[in-house]
Scaffold this motif. Structure first.
Motif: not given
Length: 66
Positions: A51-66
């Motif tokens: 989970n730690k690696i997954y959270r660091k290597t992926t991102f949400s599409l909603w993060d692009l709008f922030k």
């Protein structure tokens, strides 16, 4: 291991937002250590590492709008 954007799920997003505060408070009262940071490493280290690696290597599409 996934790399890049995560696929948004409206169903899971709604479920996360509507899980009640009372439900979390009840679990915290019954289960010692519930909701505390770092307890995943004790319970299941392999899953916590993934989970730690997954959270660091992926991102949400909603993060692009922030």
């Amino acid at each position: 291991m996934k790399f890049g954007p995560r696929k948004p799920s409206l169903k899971k997003s709604l479920k996360a937002r509507t899980t009640g505060k009372a439900k979390r408070a009840a679990r915290k009262a019954l289960i010692p250590g519930y909701g505390e940071k770092g307890t995943g490493w004790i319970k299941d280290p392999k899953k916590a590492a993934y989970n730690k690696i997954y959270r660091k290597t992926t991102f949400s599409l909603w993060d692009l709008f922030k």
